[in-house]
Design an enzyme around this catalytic site. Structure first.
Site, PDB file in Angstrom:
ATOM      1  N   ASP A  84     -46.221  63.360  67.583  1.00 45.03           N
ATOM      2  CA  ASP A  84     -45.839  62.008  67.986  1.00 45.03           C
ATOM      3  C   ASP A  84     -45.606  62.038  69.488  1.00 45.03           C
ATOM      4  O   ASP A  84     -44.842  62.870  69.983  1.00 45.03           O
ATOM      5  CB  ASP A  84     -44.576  61.555  67.267  1.00 45.03           C
ATOM      6  CG  ASP A  84     -44.795  61.375  65.769  1.00 45.03           C
ATOM      7  OD1 ASP A  84     -45.947  61.157  65.355  1.00 45.03           O
ATOM      8  OD2 ASP A  84     -43.807  61.444  65.022  1.00 45.03           O
TER       9      ASP A  84
ATOM     10  N   GLU B 210     -49.602  53.311  63.590  1.00 46.71           N
ATOM     11  CA  GLU B 210     -48.687  54.149  64.366  1.00 46.71           C
ATOM     12  C   GLU B 210     -49.382  54.569  65.664  1.00 46.71           C
ATOM     13  O   GLU B 210     -50.054  55.599  65.707  1.00 46.71           O
ATOM     14  CB  GLU B 210     -48.259  55.381  63.569  1.00 46.71           C
ATOM     15  CG  GLU B 210     -47.403  55.073  62.361  1.00 46.71           C
ATOM     16  CD  GLU B 210     -46.819  56.315  61.704  1.00 46.71           C
ATOM     17  OE1 GLU B 210     -47.088  57.447  62.195  1.00 46.71           O
ATOM     18  OE2 GLU B 210     -46.098  56.166  60.708  1.00 46.71           O
TER      19      GLU B 210
ATOM     20  N   TRP C 252     -48.369  55.991  68.126  1.00 44.81           N
ATOM     21  CA  TRP C 252     -47.785  57.210  68.715  1.00 44.81           C
ATOM     22  C   TRP C 252     -48.230  58.497  68.021  1.00 44.81           C
ATOM     23  O   TRP C 252     -47.981  59.579  68.513  1.00 44.81           O
ATOM     24  CB  TRP C 252     -46.258  57.137  68.639  1.00 44.81           C
ATOM     25  CG  TRP C 252     -45.755  56.990  67.214  1.00 44.81           C
ATOM     26  CD1 TRP C 252     -45.518  57.985  66.312  1.00 44.81           C
ATOM     27  CD2 TRP C 252     -45.455  55.766  66.529  1.00 44.81           C
ATOM     28  NE1 TRP C 252     -45.084  57.470  65.120  1.00 44.81           N
ATOM     29  CE2 TRP C 252     -45.038  56.093  65.224  1.00 44.81           C
ATOM     30  CE3 TRP C 252     -45.489  54.417  66.905  1.00 44.81           C
ATOM     31  CZ2 TRP C 252     -44.672  55.135  64.286  1.00 44.81           C
ATOM     32  CZ3 TRP C 252     -45.129  53.455  65.967  1.00 44.81           C
ATOM     33  CH2 TRP C 252     -44.719  53.829  64.682  1.00 44.81           C
TER      34      TRP C 252
END
Length: 196
Positions: free
Chosen positions: A106, A154, A156
């Site tokens: 991440d 997502e 990230w």
């Protein structure tokens, strides 16, 4: 598909509780201080170090938020979330997280260290989308692919697959990892039928 870097981990393909890669190393990139998940697969670490360095040379300041997470760390994270339906959209069940492979990371921006959809408006995200494949990474959970990946978008979450050409193809075509794997499987099946 026999390449270990192409391991598919999702809600339908789970890892055992005792699965821990033998290739884990302490990551050599800046991490958020409050996070303890600072290990990565050795090959992932080497690639992400180069990616971070090249980004920094272009005035892109990235920071890692989470690397390898064991089954039990994932279990605690999953159980700490409120509301089962929302939890499943953003947090993988224990055994269903790519973080357990050491191949996922991440990433946030030093000036925007948050894992939320607002990250897509940062210079870091824009740079990553255009450059991550050069280091063997793909954006894993793309917008519009939620019904295939099983997770919400997502921006990230990046996944190391190692093969730059394949990573480029996935990013340029805007397909998710599941779609790519399925396409390869279909080609193999067609080839087997043509041989028989």
């Amino acid at each position: 598909l026999n390449n270990e870097l192409f391991i598919l981990v999702n809600q339908n393909n789970k890892l055992e509780a005792d699965y821990e890669p033998s290739t884990l190393v302490k990551a050599d990139i800046p991490f958020e201080d409050y996070i303890e998940c600072k290990k990565l697969d050795k090959r992932t670490n080497e690639a992400v170090m180069k990616m971070f360095d090249d980004a920094l040379n272009q005035n892109i300041n990235m920071i890692a938020v989470s690397g390898y997470r064991s089954y039990y760390v994932q279990e605690n994270l999953y159980n700490s979330r409120i509301g089962l339906e929302k939890t499943r959209q953003y947090t993988a069940e224990p055994g269903a997280s790519e973080h357990q492979t050491g191949l996922a990371i991440d990433i946030a921006e030093t000036d925007y260290p948050y894992l939320d959809e607002g990250f897509e408006n940062t210079d870091t995200f824009k740079w990553l989308v255009n450059n991550c494949y050069k280091y063997g990474f793909i954006l894993r959970y793309q917008k519009g692919k939620e019904n295939i990946t099983g997770y919400n978008y997502e921006p990230w979450h990046f996944r190391y697959i190692g093969d730059i050409d394949i990573a480029k193809e996935i990013m340029e075509r805007g397909i998710c990892f599941e779609e790519y794997i399925q396409e390869v499987k279909s080609k193999i099946e067609k080839l087997k039928k043509s041989i028989n």
